[in-house]
Design an enzyme around this catalytic site. Structure first.
Site, mmCIF file in Angstrom:
data_model
loop_
_atom_site.group_PDB
_atom_site.id
_atom_site.type_symbol
_atom_site.label_atom_id
_atom_site.label_comp_id
_atom_site.label_asym_id
_atom_site.label_seq_id
_atom_site.Cartn_x
_atom_site.Cartn_y
_atom_site.Cartn_z
ATOM 1 N N ASP A 165 9.526 113.449 -35.801
ATOM 2 C CA ASP A 165 10.243 112.532 -34.927
ATOM 3 C C ASP A 165 9.809 111.088 -35.114
ATOM 4 O OD1 ASP A 165 12.426 112.656 -33.280
ATOM 5 O OD2 ASP A 165 11.568 114.293 -32.141
ATOM 6 N N ASP B 217 25.077 110.786 -26.464
ATOM 7 C CA ASP B 217 26.349 110.973 -27.181
ATOM 8 C C ASP B 217 26.228 111.954 -28.349
ATOM 9 O OD1 ASP B 217 24.799 109.523 -28.906
ATOM 10 O OD2 ASP B 217 26.167 107.815 -29.075
ATOM 11 N N GLY B 218 25.017 112.491 -28.543
ATOM 12 C CA GLY B 218 24.833 113.450 -29.634
ATOM 13 C C GLY B 218 24.766 112.812 -31.007
ATOM 14 N N ASP C 283 7.181 117.067 -26.753
ATOM 15 C CA ASP C 283 8.341 117.569 -27.514
ATOM 16 C C ASP C 283 8.375 116.979 -28.916
ATOM 17 O OD1 ASP C 283 8.852 115.256 -25.796
ATOM 18 O OD2 ASP C 283 10.822 115.198 -26.725
ATOM 19 N N ASN C 284 7.493 116.035 -29.189
ATOM 20 C CA ASN C 284 7.436 115.440 -30.521
ATOM 21 C C ASN C 284 6.152 115.822 -31.245
ATOM 22 O OD1 ASN C 284 9.897 114.223 -30.073
ATOM 23 N ND2 ASN C 284 9.020 112.266 -29.436
ATOM 24 N N ARG D 207 7.963 123.065 -31.232
ATOM 25 C CA ARG D 207 7.136 121.984 -30.680
ATOM 26 C C ARG D 207 6.243 122.542 -29.572
ATOM 27 N NH1 ARG D 207 11.274 117.783 -31.314
ATOM 28 N NH2 ARG D 207 12.827 118.733 -32.669
ATOM 29 N N ARG E 280 21.017 116.264 -29.978
ATOM 30 C CA ARG E 280 21.867 115.729 -31.051
ATOM 31 C C ARG E 280 21.516 116.314 -32.405
ATOM 32 N NH1 ARG E 280 19.639 109.702 -32.395
ATOM 33 N NH2 ARG E 280 17.439 110.071 -31.979
ATOM 34 N N ARG F 180 17.219 116.878 -41.899
ATOM 35 C CA ARG F 180 15.766 116.963 -41.789
ATOM 36 C C ARG F 180 15.299 118.344 -42.245
ATOM 37 N NH1 ARG F 180 13.053 115.008 -36.274
ATOM 38 N NH2 ARG F 180 14.206 116.728 -35.343
ATOM 39 N N LYS G 245 20.505 115.942 -37.914
ATOM 40 C CA LYS G 245 20.153 115.131 -36.735
ATOM 41 C C LYS G 245 21.216 114.050 -36.548
ATOM 42 C CE LYS G 245 16.253 112.368 -34.962
ATOM 43 N NZ LYS G 245 14.832 112.025 -35.190
HETATM 44 P P1 AMP Z 1 13.474 111.744 -28.904
HETATM 45 O O1 AMP Z 1 13.110 110.531 -28.138
HETATM 46 O O2 AMP Z 1 14.283 111.464 -30.153
HETATM 47 O O3 AMP Z 1 12.308 112.615 -29.199
HETATM 48 O O4 AMP Z 1 14.467 112.595 -27.992
HETATM 49 C C1 AMP Z 1 14.126 113.055 -26.713
HETATM 50 C C2 AMP Z 1 15.230 113.913 -26.169
HETATM 51 O O5 AMP Z 1 16.434 113.160 -26.029
HETATM 52 C C3 AMP Z 1 15.603 115.096 -27.028
HETATM 53 O O6 AMP Z 1 15.977 116.148 -26.173
HETATM 54 C C4 AMP Z 1 16.785 114.589 -27.810
HETATM 55 O O7 AMP Z 1 17.617 115.632 -28.275
HETATM 56 C C5 AMP Z 1 17.482 113.738 -26.771
HETATM 57 N N1 AMP Z 1 18.315 112.687 -27.380
HETATM 58 C C6 AMP Z 1 17.896 111.582 -28.025
HETATM 59 N N2 AMP Z 1 18.942 110.837 -28.424
HETATM 60 C C7 AMP Z 1 20.060 111.485 -28.026
HETATM 61 C C8 AMP Z 1 21.472 111.218 -28.130
HETATM 62 N N3 AMP Z 1 21.936 110.123 -28.730
HETATM 63 N N4 AMP Z 1 22.314 112.126 -27.597
HETATM 64 C C9 AMP Z 1 21.865 113.228 -26.993
HETATM 65 N N5 AMP Z 1 20.563 113.519 -26.843
HETATM 66 C C10 AMP Z 1 19.666 112.677 -27.357
HETATM 67 MG MG MG Z 2 12.049 114.279 -30.148
#
Ligand code: AMP
Ligand code: MG
Length: 480
Positions: free
Chosen positions: A257, A120-121, A247-248, A178, A88, A171, A108
């Site tokens: 993140d 949903d992005g 990834d964070n 990462r 997203r 951001r 973001k």
């Molecule tokens: P995060 O927990 O924010 O570090 O995200 C972990 C993974 O989930 C990453 O690949 C994000 O891009 C993906 N992600 C988180 N929220 C969404 C969302 N609403 N739509 C699509 N991908 C998401």
């Molecule tokens: Mg992340």
């Protein structure tokens, strides 16, 4: 409009990213704009602010943007996903700032990408305001972090447990590389891509490693060092990241993140706030160990670049990772020494500090308030800080052997012990007013207070207070 963007990441081969434009939103409205940051980035703040809704929603891209979603993998709560990527977030490019460094500009919540999987992005307003507030608070505390340039409300709803107002955060980061970016290519056995990524990281963050005998090892060493410093910074202010997945964890050494992160109120090493962290994997005092685990995953990706002989590569990497916890501990003890007003070092200081933390834990004493009150006690020569009873005379005895005038000591302590942190209950209240009532005043006020965390601000002392029992926030949510 031009934002002065360049595109070194976009210039990497196709398998590093996928070109994707932000999906336009219905009714963008810029609800927060970070003017000081815009100026620090060398932008024309007036011109940018005038266009903020269109620019930072992605509805009208800067003419020099090359929008893309970055590929990455990651261990989430210990389980490896070979393909995560920006689901997203959309990178617009990077900008050379007046300090000479390149910084990424990323939206973001900008819509679907090929990495969105089931998502949903999009992002909800509350979590994006939360990231803005927390990242800017961390910056003001003097802790490396991604920054927040703007939040734009989209005028669209996102569905979570129910419908929520949508938003996009802009951001700013040293980079968005990462540990998981390296893992993405390592999992595919793509050594060529790893080499290119390493070169990118050297150019961007660790130019000295170029001259090293073993550049991959030198980068690992530099990353280990920055993470040790970062973790010591987190712990000195009571920060709990909440989702320390690989990834964070940023290769730049920035905090990145902001999901269910939170600050300690009462001190407890096992404190967890994140509703999704049932096992306490990312509890306050577990964070250094987790960082080391993540760094080990990073080191594994670099092995083929370190030595043709895998046994020797493992040996070399191990020698670099192994000192991490000791390095972290030394840095933390140094911070804590300063927090209790010491400028000299004695071998027993670690034990003295452990007894302080033990007393705080036993009494449920507030982490931030306790240290701040120690500065008052140092100034007034008093032996009276709630909850620390028997420890105080030990401290006073130690201060006798640490020559420093009381007023100077107290002033130095106030420069390292924040009076104001983003208290969870204050953050929740500010976000609630903004999202439920469209009232951004509590958010603006809290943001302003958190810009000067070490200053006494007599008109808002109530913001120093820990939550009353009924105000206590027990769980935080990442809101994805
Ligand atoms: P995060 O927990 O924010 O570090 O995200 C972990 C993974 O989930 C990453 O690949 C994000 O891009 C993906 N992600 C988180 N929220 C969404 C969302 N609403 N739509 C699509 N991908 C998401
Ligand atoms: Mg992340």
């Amino acid at each position: 409009m031009h934002l002065g963007l360049t595109h070194s990441y976009a210039a990497l081969p196709e398998r590093f990213h996928l070109v994707r434009r932000p999906t336009p939103v219905q009714a963008p409205r810029c609800v927060v704009f970070n003017r000081p940051l815009a100026l620090a980035l060398g932008l024309d703040a007036d011109a940018v602010e005038g266009q903020a809704a269109a620019l930072f929603s992605g509805n009208v891209l800067p003419e020099d943007a090359q929008p893309l979603a970055m590929a990455y993998a990651g261990h989430q709560f210990g389980h490896f996903s070979p393909r995560l990527g920006d689901g997203r977030a959309i990178l617009l490019g990077e900008r050379r700032c007046p300090d000479g460094l390149l910084r990424d500009v990323q939206l973001k919540g900008a819509g679907l990408t090929p990495f969105s999987r089931g998502g949903d992005g999009r992002a909800a307003l509350g979590p994006m305001l939360r990231e803005y507030l927390l990242s800017e608070a961390m910056h003001a505390l003097g802790i490396p972090t991604t920054r927040s340039l703007a939040v734009v409300a989209t005028g669209e709803a996102v569905m979570r447990d129910g419908p929520l107002p949508g938003a996009i955060l802009t951001r700013i980061a040293g980079s968005h590389i990462r540990v998981g970016t390296f893992q993405y290519f390592a999992a595919q056995g793509d050594v060529d891509a790893l080499q290119r990524l390493l070169d990118f990281v050297i150019d961007r963050h660790y130019p000295d490693a170029r001259q090293a005998d073993n550049p991959a090892l030198a980068v690992l060493q530099a990353v280990v060092k920055r993470q040790a410093a970062l973790l010591a910074d987190w712990l000195r202010v009571g920060f709990i990241h909440g989702v320390m997945n690989t990834d964070n964890m940023a290769i730049s050494g920035e905090t990145i993140d902001y999901g269910p992160c939170a600050f300690l109120d009462a001190y407890h090493p096992d404190q967890v706030f994140s509703a999704i962290d049932q096992q306490g994997r990312y509890a306050y005092a577990n964070q250094p160990g987790i960082a080391q685990w993540n760094l080990t995953r990073f080191a594994e990706t670099l092995l083929p670049l370190m030595d043709d002989d895998s046994e020797r590569a493992i040996q070399k990497a191990g020698d670099v990772i192994q000192p991490f916890l000791g390095d972290f501990e030394t840095r933390l003890v140094d911070h804590l020494r300063a927090k209790i007003g010491l400028v000299t070092r004695e071998p027993d200081d670690g034990a003295l500090l452990n007894r302080l933390l033990g007393a705080m834990q036993a009494q449920g004493a507030d982490f931030t308030v306790s240290f701040r009150r120690l500065a008052d006690a140092a100034e007034q020569g008093l032996c009276d800080v709630a909850g620390l009873g028997a420890w105080l005379p030990q401290w006073q005895a130690r201060l006798q052997r640490d020559p420093q005038p009381a007023a100077e000591r107290a002033a130095a302590m106030r420069r390292v012990n924040p009076a104001y942190i983003p208290r969870n209950h204050r953050v929740e209240a500010a976000l609630q007013a903004a999202t439920d009532d469209g009232d951004f005043r509590p958010f603006e006020q809290l943001l302003a207070i958190l810009q000067r965390p070490y200053d006494e601000q007599p008109e808002v002392v109530a913001y120093q207070q820990p939550p009353a029992a009924h105000e206590r926030v027990l769980n935080t949510f990442c809101g994805t």
